[in-house]
Design a protein around this motif. Sequence first.
Motif, short mmCIF file in Angstrom:
data_model
loop_
_atom_site.label_atom_id
_atom_site.label_comp_id
_atom_site.label_asym_id
_atom_site.label_seq_id
_atom_site.Cartn_x
_atom_site.Cartn_y
_atom_site.Cartn_z
N THR A 110 0.74 -1.06 -0.02
CA THR A 110 0.00 0.15 0.10
C THR A 110 0.94 1.12 -0.04
N PRO A 111 0.59 2.38 -0.42
CA PRO A 111 1.24 3.42 -0.43
C PRO A 111 1.79 3.67 0.96
N GLU A 112 1.17 3.80 2.06
CA GLU A 112 1.43 3.88 3.30
C GLU A 112 2.60 3.01 3.68
N SER A 235 -10.53 4.95 3.50
CA SER A 235 -8.87 4.43 3.78
C SER A 235 -8.32 4.45 2.27
N SER A 236 -9.23 4.11 1.30
CA SER A 236 -8.69 4.11 0.04
C SER A 236 -8.30 5.36 -0.54
N ASP A 239 -5.22 6.27 0.63
CA ASP A 239 -4.25 5.68 -0.21
C ASP A 239 -3.75 6.53 -1.53
N ALA A 243 -0.50 8.39 -2.77
CA ALA A 243 0.30 7.49 -3.71
C ALA A 243 1.52 8.15 -4.27
N LEU B 220 -4.55 0.75 -7.20
CA LEU B 220 -5.75 1.36 -6.44
C LEU B 220 -7.11 1.38 -7.24
#
Lengths: 503, 516
Positions: A110-112, A235-236, A239, A243, B220
């Motif tokens: 994930t980005p995080e 939460s998306s 993200d 990103a 995503l």
Amino acid sequence: MRPGLLFADPREGSGAAAAGTERPAGAERVAEDLGLSVVIEAMADGDAVLAEAARTVLLSVPPHPAQVAHRQGVLADCLREPQLGRELYELAGRALDAESRAARAVFFDTPETLLNRSIVTLTSFVPLLRELRAVAERYRQRVTSAGLRQFFATVEGRLDEAYLNSVTELLGHLKLGGNLVVSARLGTGNQSAAFVIQRPQRQARGLFRRSPGAKQPSATYKVAYGDEAGHRALSSLRDQALAGLADAAVRSAQHVSSFFSALRFESAFYVGCLHLHRALTDRGAPVVLPVVHDPGSRHFTARGLYDPGLQLRLDQPAVANDVDAGGTSLIMVTGANRGGKSTFLRSVGLAELMAAAGMFVAATAFTTSARSGVHTHFTQDEDATLTSGKLDEELRRMSRLADVMGPHSLLLCNESFQSTNEREGSDIARHIVDALTAAGATVVFVTHLHELAQHCYDERDRYPALFLRAEPEAGGHRSYRLHEAPPEATSHGADLWHRAHHP
Amino acid sequence: MAAHHFGGLFARPGGLGGELPEQAPQPGYFADLQLDLLVDAVVAEHEGPDLRPAFHARLDDPAAIERRQAVFTDLADDRLRSAVRAFRDGLGRCAGQFRAASRIRHEQRSQRWRLNAVATYVEVIDAVTVALEDAAPASAGMREWLAWLREYRADPDFAAMAAEARTLIAELGDLRYTLSISGDEITAGPPAGQDDLNAATVATFERFASGEVAGHDFDLRPGAEMDHLHQAVLDLLVRLFPEVFERAARFVGRHPTVRHPVIDGVERELRFALAWLDFIAPVRAAGLPFCFPEVGPGRRLEVVETFDVLLARTLVATGERPVTNDVALGRDELVLVVTGPNQGGKTTFARTIGQLYHLAALGLPVPGGFVALHPPDAILTHFERGDRPDELSSRLEDEVTRVAELLTEAGDRSLVILNEMFSSTTFVDARTMSSDVLRAVLDAGSAGVCVTFIDELSRLDPRVVSLVAGIDEQDATRRTFRVARGRADGEAHARALAAKYGLTQEQLRARIEAHA
């Protein structure tokens, strides 16, 4: 930023993956034909990274003579300061190990998590960059080559303490808390896009939350308690917002890591050279830095040229040859079987590969013009193709070489086109040799095709060539040395045949 | 909107024909000539309505063929070709945007897609007009279309629609705002003017960059729940910036559809043209020639450097190229009789000639350096179909029936292609029967190609031309070989081999010097 230990102009060779080294088609075959693996094993001394670097540099498209001189300079420094190469190699290795440790700790991209991984990686790089600067400061006055002096100057200039402190400060900002402030705009479907994370302003945050619409208009949406889909969506959105920053951090970590991996690759090559140097000189074998002239200048002279691959497997000195082929573009080697012809061919090929790589060569003196490539066309004993004849296979292989060979390349032929009758084989080979030399290439041809050798001998005034001959066993003694002599009509293969069939 | 009538790029004014048919059955000779496979391959890479019928219907009027050829000649201009490609793709995008709009329930999002669709349409029309003006096409079809486009764009309704769509898109794109995400709340507000951390990160490590690095493509994919959240955020923005969203709503309400029927027709013609040009592009890039056939009323066949285009596509994909063939019928010659060893390329040659007649009659650029032929009134083919499991006797009977039927249709403007007739009977019978058939074809005055293993057919009549398909002795697996009058000249074995691998002295020297 590039270490620049292999290339004077860092732009050169920055295209290919590791450190900019394109391997031409057919390189694997050249390595096999010349027995390069023995040389590489000596350079590696059991280290796979060293082996890969040696292999890549030796088999890549040869650089310009100016680059060869650049490498010879760095190599001379490394031979004088044997610890320097090893220190750089070891330091770069630690950086890459730290990176893979950080990568192993992450399971979801994930980005995080990737942002955090990049922060860990970059943080671990900071002390190593500081250490690299210390190495540069320690050795700067002790080296003379342009390559190393330039590299150390770059390290001291660009990795100064102020810069490293600013890196640490930025890495601190990147550790975001739970609250994100992002700027955005509308995408093509009126959805929010083009997110850019804003630097958090810790004091202001509380104020902002307490005053919706106080001075400036604002509107708030709250995901309902228990709305699971809504919380997943939120939460998306986080993200998506992260990103871009995560990508910038991942790229940054990759940039620094590719600097370290270039440093490891380039220093690995010189460490490999040190190993080979020791292996040969321990056996009392001479090595020399070659003189490399501009492409097309037709230089080719050697004294005491031997096959380093053979020498590494022997305890006594390997047979050495002298060659004076300046001004010619063809060396035709004829004579007895087991008379040292193939060994000679390998010694020429390995010397040219090593010279082009910027290494020392296995000789007491060596002068050559730079080649655009070293190619081999060796007879393939084990060839067992059923669909086409052996001659077809040889021609197809030759055609693939013609796809990559240029006017300044070197072709080593070992008993090529002997899979058909002598007339046809000579005819084909003659046209190929004539075309290649006319185009500017250099050919070293080991052959039993007498018509071919004789033709080239007859034409030696128009197309200057050197003719070497291997002598048969005489009185139980074999010299394995070649000497200059015109081709001879009788084939020494006959005695082998005779022995095999009438023991 | 635009007043004056325009029937299409291919249609001859005054209802003289030439337009692409919407419906057309597949001709009977398609399978024999493998034109079915060819057309499948041509249309395979293209989306949109089925183009096959357009490839089925031959034109028999030289003037209609020439009108199409002229359009293709214009399309040889790279700029014009990329302009019409952009036109086709843009209309496809426009249609996609309308579809997206109708799927979405949220008001402002659906309106945005309609707005995008209108803007795309306007852009497409503008761009293609400008490109046509620049390219100054020579064909009647293109020039008439350009004249129509000028009128269409000058129409005040169109101009007003275009201007408003552009303004609205620009205003929406210029909206700037900040989202604060904290806990379970999202707050939208005006831009805050703080430091950009993305840029700061890039700037700090820029000095290490020495080439492109991969970065990371995050997966995503927004789920359905994401749509809902985006809509919630959009609702916040509608509250912040109400006026621009209201104007957009009124605009799309006034323009439910935009496309003009003339544009639909031209799009279909260009899809047809581009499908063919895209299909032959890699073959052309490999250096194989294409040309516009000379088509005239008089019976004629003259071909230089032709080849099987479908086979060529397969070969060039792996860096090989097919052998090309030249053939010409003299003044009193009618039928080409092709003999030679099996696998020598005889059948491929016969198919190639048959395809050439069909493709030429579609107005397309065809494989070859020069081609002259007549548009045939019929293409009649008879190919041995080895896969039939029937009894030998009934197979022969079936074959006799089919050949007899074929002969009744052959006339002096027809093309007859016969491939290995009567192979299921005895040699003597086959020879007698085949000779009769060939005489009948000659008497009908048809042009023809006859592939046979019976040598005597090549000496049957002065109007017969004897061709021999060569074979490569070294490699019987190669599939195309030269077909020539008489027997091919036997090159010395070694030299022929060297030539096969591009290793003659001249070839090799040129190859090495090319790498200088």
